[in-house]
Design an enzyme around this catalytic site. Structure first.
Site, PDB file in Angstrom:
ATOM      1  N   GLY A  64       9.405  14.833  19.149  1.00 45.95           N
ATOM      2  CA  GLY A  64       8.456  14.145  18.275  1.00 45.95           C
ATOM      3  C   GLY A  64       7.471  13.325  19.072  1.00 45.95           C
ATOM      4  O   GLY A  64       7.168  12.183  18.730  1.00 45.95           O
ATOM      5  N   ALA A  65       6.943  13.895  20.153  1.00 42.42           N
ATOM      6  CA  ALA A  65       6.193  13.143  21.159  1.00 42.42           C
ATOM      7  C   ALA A  65       4.923  12.501  20.643  1.00 42.42           C
ATOM      8  O   ALA A  65       4.395  11.579  21.262  1.00 42.42           O
ATOM      9  CB  ALA A  65       5.859  14.057  22.340  1.00 42.42           C
TER      10      ALA A  65
ATOM     11  N   ASP B  76      10.378  23.031  16.342  1.00 41.56           N
ATOM     12  CA  ASP B  76      10.821  22.553  15.042  1.00 41.56           C
ATOM     13  C   ASP B  76      12.265  22.112  15.195  1.00 41.56           C
ATOM     14  O   ASP B  76      13.107  22.882  15.678  1.00 41.56           O
ATOM     15  CB  ASP B  76      10.706  23.680  14.010  1.00 41.56           C
ATOM     16  N   LEU B  77      12.566  20.879  14.792  1.00 45.92           N
ATOM     17  CA  LEU B  77      13.920  20.374  14.964  1.00 45.92           C
ATOM     18  C   LEU B  77      14.956  21.160  14.173  1.00 45.92           C
ATOM     19  O   LEU B  77      16.156  21.055  14.439  1.00 45.92           O
ATOM     20  CB  LEU B  77      13.984  18.890  14.582  1.00 45.92           C
TER      21      LEU B  77
ATOM     22  N   TYR C  86      15.892   6.374   2.920  1.00 51.69           N
ATOM     23  CA  TYR C  86      15.513   6.296   4.341  1.00 51.69           C
ATOM     24  C   TYR C  86      16.682   5.774   5.176  1.00 51.69           C
ATOM     25  O   TYR C  86      17.086   6.402   6.156  1.00 51.69           O
ATOM     26  CB  TYR C  86      14.296   5.392   4.515  1.00 51.69           C
TER      27      TYR C  86
ATOM     28  N   LYS D 144      18.954   7.892   7.893  1.00 47.62           N
ATOM     29  CA  LYS D 144      18.983   7.459   9.288  1.00 47.62           C
ATOM     30  C   LYS D 144      20.398   7.083   9.724  1.00 47.62           C
ATOM     31  O   LYS D 144      20.803   7.326  10.872  1.00 47.62           O
ATOM     32  CB  LYS D 144      18.032   6.283   9.491  1.00 47.62           C
TER      33      LYS D 144
ATOM     34  N   PRO E  61      15.878  -0.612  17.123  1.00 47.10           N
ATOM     35  CA  PRO E  61      14.823  -1.619  17.123  1.00 47.10           C
ATOM     36  C   PRO E  61      14.571  -2.198  15.738  1.00 47.10           C
ATOM     37  O   PRO E  61      14.854  -1.577  14.715  1.00 47.10           O
ATOM     38  CB  PRO E  61      13.599  -0.829  17.602  1.00 47.10           C
TER      39      PRO E  61
ATOM     40  N   LEU F 166      11.191  -4.275  13.853  1.00 48.42           N
ATOM     41  CA  LEU F 166       9.837  -3.783  13.627  1.00 48.42           C
ATOM     42  C   LEU F 166       9.139  -3.656  14.971  1.00 48.42           C
ATOM     43  O   LEU F 166       8.981  -4.635  15.696  1.00 48.42           O
ATOM     44  CB  LEU F 166       9.059  -4.734  12.711  1.00 48.42           C
ATOM     45  N   VAL F 167       8.737  -2.438  15.310  1.00 47.91           N
ATOM     46  CA  VAL F 167       8.178  -2.149  16.627  1.00 47.91           C
ATOM     47  C   VAL F 167       6.658  -2.309  16.595  1.00 47.91           C
ATOM     48  O   VAL F 167       5.973  -1.702  15.763  1.00 47.91           O
ATOM     49  CB  VAL F 167       8.540  -0.719  17.073  1.00 47.91           C
TER      50      VAL F 167
END
Length: 245
Positions: free
Chosen positions: A17-18, A68-69, A148, A152, A175, A177-178
Site C-alpha cells: 500500500g505504498a 492486489d492484497l 473499522y 482492524k 499509532p 493520530l498520525v
C-alpha cells in the site's frame, strides 16, 4: 542497537500500500537510509503514485509492483527476495501478506495497526492504564457498529496467529493520530481532522484530549532494532481542543 546505515545499503524491503500517507513516508525514509524498496500499489502508472517516483533515490532503488492484497501470487512476486515488510490492510489481505512473507523468509514484518485495536473496551476500568496488552472488545465493536475497529482488530489478531504458526518475526506499531506533511496530492484523514479546527467546520468539540504522533517516528526504528518485539502504542503529544470566538 540500531543497524548501521552502511550495513543495510541495498537491503530489500517491501512496503505494501505504498501510496498511502504513512506508507509514502516509510518509502521516503527507507530510500534516504539506503534501502532498496519494493512498493505495492494497485496501478504503478496512476498519477496518485507519482510522488513516490519523485522521491530522492527512487530512480535507482524503488520499484513499484501492481499487487492486489487478495491476490496471493501478486503479493508473493513483490515480496520474494525481501528482508522485511510493512503492512496495513484488512483480514484476508493480512493473512496473504503474512503467508507470503513467511514463504519468502523475510527477516521481519512491521505491521501498522491503529489505536482502535487497543482501547475500544467498555469493560476496562477508567483508571486502568491502556498499554500494549489491551485489546478492543470485538462484541462491543459489533454492537456499536464500529466496523473499522472490528476489522482492524481482527486483522491484527490474524497477523499474530499466522506469525506464530509460521515463525514470522512480527512487530506491531499501534499509532494514535498520525500527523506530518503530505507527500501525495490528496488530503488524508489526519489533515481533515486538523482542518476542522482551522476552518470552524466542527461546531462542537469533545471535552477530551487528542493525542498525536509524527509519521516519521516509528516504523523504521522498530524494523532496525533487533530487540523490538510485540506491540508498540505510539504517542508523542497530547492537546486539548478549545474553540475560541
Amino acid at each position: 542497537m540500531l543497524i548501521d546505515t552502511s550495513a543495510i545499503s541495498g537491503e530489500v524491503v517491501c512496503v505494501t500500500g505504498a501510496g498511502g500517507f504513512i506508507a509514502s513516508w516509510l518509502v521516503k525514509l527507507l530510500l534516504e537510509k539506503g534501502y532498496t524498496v519494493r512498493g505495492t500499489v494497485r496501478n504503478p502508472d496512476d498519477r496518485k503514485n507519482a510522488h513516490l517516483k519523485n522521491l530522492e533515490g527512487a530512480k535507482e532503488r524503488l520499484s513499484l509492483f501492481s499487487a492486489d492484497l487478495l491476490d496471493f501470487d501478486s503479493l508473493k512476486a513483490a515480496i520474494l527476495g525481501c528482508h522485511g515488510e510493512k503492512v496495513e490492510q484488512a483480514i484476508i489481505g493480512t493473512k496473504n501478506v503474512m503467508t507470503a512473507a513467511a514463504e519468502a523468509n523475510v527477516q521481519r514484518v512491521v505491521f501498522t495497526s491503529p489505536i482502535g485495536t487497543v482501547y475500544m473496551n467498555p469493560n476496562r476500568h477508567p483508571d486502568t492504564v491502556v498499554d500494549e496488552s489491551c485489546w478492543s472488545d470485538l462484541e462491543f465493536c459489533k454492537n456499536t457498529k464500529n466496523w473499522y475497529c472490528y476489522a482492524k482488530t481482527m486483522a491484527e489478531q490474524a497477523a499474530w496467529e499466522v506469525a506464530k504458526e509460521k515463525g514470522v518475526d512480527l512487530v506491531v506499531v499501534n499509532p494514535i493520530l498520525v500527523l506530518g506533511s503530505l507527500l501525495q496530492e490528496g488530503v488524508n484523514a489526519s489533515v481533515i481532522h486538523i482542518m476542522k479546527y482551522l476552518t470552524g467546520s466542527a461546531k462542537t468539540y469533545v471535552n477530551a484530549v487528542q493525542v498525536y504522533v509524527d509519521v516519521k517516528k516509528t516504523h523504521v526504528l522498530v524494523y532496525e532494532t533487533p530487540s523490538a518485539s510485540g506491540r508498540y502504542i505510539c504517542v508523542e503529544s497530547m492537546l486539548h481542543p478549545w474553540r475560541i470566538g
